[in-house]
Design an enzyme around this catalytic site. Structure first.
Site, PDB file in Angstrom:
ATOM      1  N   CYS A 191      34.823  34.196  49.557  1.00 29.32           N
ATOM      2  CA  CYS A 191      34.346  34.431  48.195  1.00 29.32           C
ATOM      3  C   CYS A 191      34.859  33.329  47.281  1.00 29.32           C
ATOM      4  CB  CYS A 191      34.870  35.761  47.669  1.00 29.32           C
ATOM      5  SG  CYS A 191      34.429  37.151  48.672  1.00 29.32           S
ATOM      6  N   SER A 192      36.118  33.042  47.425  1.00 28.39           N
ATOM      7  CA  SER A 192      36.675  31.963  46.627  1.00 28.39           C
ATOM      8  C   SER A 192      35.977  30.671  46.995  1.00 28.39           C
ATOM      9  CB  SER A 192      38.165  31.818  46.895  1.00 28.39           C
ATOM     10  OG  SER A 192      38.774  33.066  46.909  1.00 28.39           O
TER      11      SER A 192
END
Lengths: 207, 197
Positions: free
Chosen positions: A94-95
């Site tokens: 996600c990051s």
């Protein structure tokens, strides 16, 4: 050496040994991995499709991290829109997506497109998280919070998972508000940039 | 009884001291980090260079994938990075500086080569990074994380210096994760670790 003295020396040495062997552990930095929660492997997909290409993209209005309220219809007739749903703040991969999109603005400009990032996290969470995503401390695209009512937009787009986070999904919507590309990706993998670019290339033909 | 205990504790203390002097993150030795001598002997293969320019810079004759010791240099600095990694984005200009600095020194130019390995990045994603930051040195795609796993990399950016020996063997001689920091010092450490000059 009397018994008492040697007793204290023994404990002193033991104590020193423990302290000294612990030092390297505390000395090492973990700058790049801190604050990332180890999620482990998830079910690749955990939702039911609702939309298909050719459908009209459901309009919505959501609060953005920069304080504005953003509606999909703001871009009708003006820009192609790429919606990037990512499951949750502060988790791996996600990051990973958005910092990449952040250095790809040229690609979006070339296709007369903008990106909207959406998660079900609240604004303060998204704020703290997205500040880590670029050297400048902010992203060029709006980040929208689908926090309350929880995941309502995600639900409309058929990407709300049973555990409350969204799928890792990309929707490409043309200037007429029609969905032209859907990628509800394996949540554990990062979608490759060229697939998105190909989808944007595809817009030129019909727009 | 006391004598035996003292000996035991002296041994313990000695062992603990050895652990403390184990290399910290900066400037780690190969044996200390990987923990296995055999790590140095398994091949490190890189994919085909992206361009003629890259091949020339590295002194490669053929095309296609190649073992790291084919690179004409005394030491190769490998930057493990990702276009999706903000730390790598921030460091990109600095890495360009490193490249320029080495190229500007006649005594280093042919001895130290710099390459980037994009972990989990496709060839297309390499070009995005390359164009965004004006990267001149060769970038290689490590989509399946083969190189990452081969060299036991867990963070990006990570800089690893590999010394190429005359007999065609190679050794990892330096490893550093995070920002390069002072350019002079970084180059100095690479030189020292690789035994250059």
């Amino acid at each position: 050496m009397c018994r008492r003295k040697s007793f204290h020396i023994v404990w002193a040495i033991l104590f020193l040994a423990v302290v000294v062997s612990a030092a390297p552990v505390f000395g090492q930095s973990a700058t790049l991995k801190e604050n990332i929660y180890p999620v482990g492997k998830l079910k690749p997909r955990d939702s039911e499709s609702r939309l298909k290409t050719g459908d009209k993209a459901p309009d919505f209005t959501l609060p953005a991290v920069d304080g504005r309220k953003v509606s999909l219809s703001d871009y009708l007739g003006k820009k192609n829109v790429v919606i990037s749903f990512v499951p949750a703040a502060w988790t791996p991969v996600c990051s990973g997506q958005w910092p990449g999109y952040n250095i790809s603005k040229d690609i979006f400009d070339r296709h007369d497109a903008i990106m909207l990032g959406i998660t079900v996290d609240n604004i303060p969470t998204q704020y703290a998280w997205t500040r880590q995503m670029s050297p400048e401390g902010k992203l060029w695209f709006p980040v929208l919070s689908d926090f309350y009512p929880h995941g309502q937009v995600a639900q409309e787009y058929g990407v709300l998972r049973s555990t409350g986070e969204t799928e890792r999904a990309l929707f490409v919507i043309d200037k007429k508000g029609i969905i032209r590309y859907i990628d509800i990706h394996d949540i554990n993998q990062r979608p490759s940039l060229e697939d998105l670019v190909k989808a944007l290339d595809g817009l030129e033909e019909k727009n | 009884m006391t004598k035996k205990m003292m000996t035991l504790l002296c041994v313990l203390l000695l062992a603990a001291t050895a652990a403390c002097t184990a290399p910290a993150d900066r400037g780690q030795s190969a044996a200390g980090l990987a923990g296995e001598k055999s790590a140095a002997t398994r091949p490190i293969r890189l994919p085909a260079p992206q361009s003629e320019q890259d091949a020339q810079y590295l002194g490669l004759s053929g095309s296609g994938s190649f073992p790291i010791q084919d690179i004409k240099a005394e030491a190769v600095i490998i930057e493990f990075y990702s276009m999706y990694c903000p730390h790598c984005q921030r460091e990109a200009p600095r890495v360009n500086d490193l490249f320029a600095e080495v190229e500007n020194r006649p005594e280093l130019r042919d001895k130290i080569k710099l390459i980037g390995v994009g972990v989990g990045n496709s060839p297309y994603e390499l070009t995005v990074f390359k164009e965004k930051y004006g990267v001149v040195f060769p970038l290689f795609s490590d989509e399946e994380l083969k190189l990452l796993n081969r060299l036991n990399v867990s963070q990006t950016p990570t800089f690893i210096a590999v010394r190429i020996n005359d007999d065609g063997s190679f050794d990892e001689v330096y490893r550093h994760s995070g920002a390069i920091g002072d350019l002079e010092e970084f180059i100095m450490q690479i030189k020292q670790s690789a035994g250059i000059e």
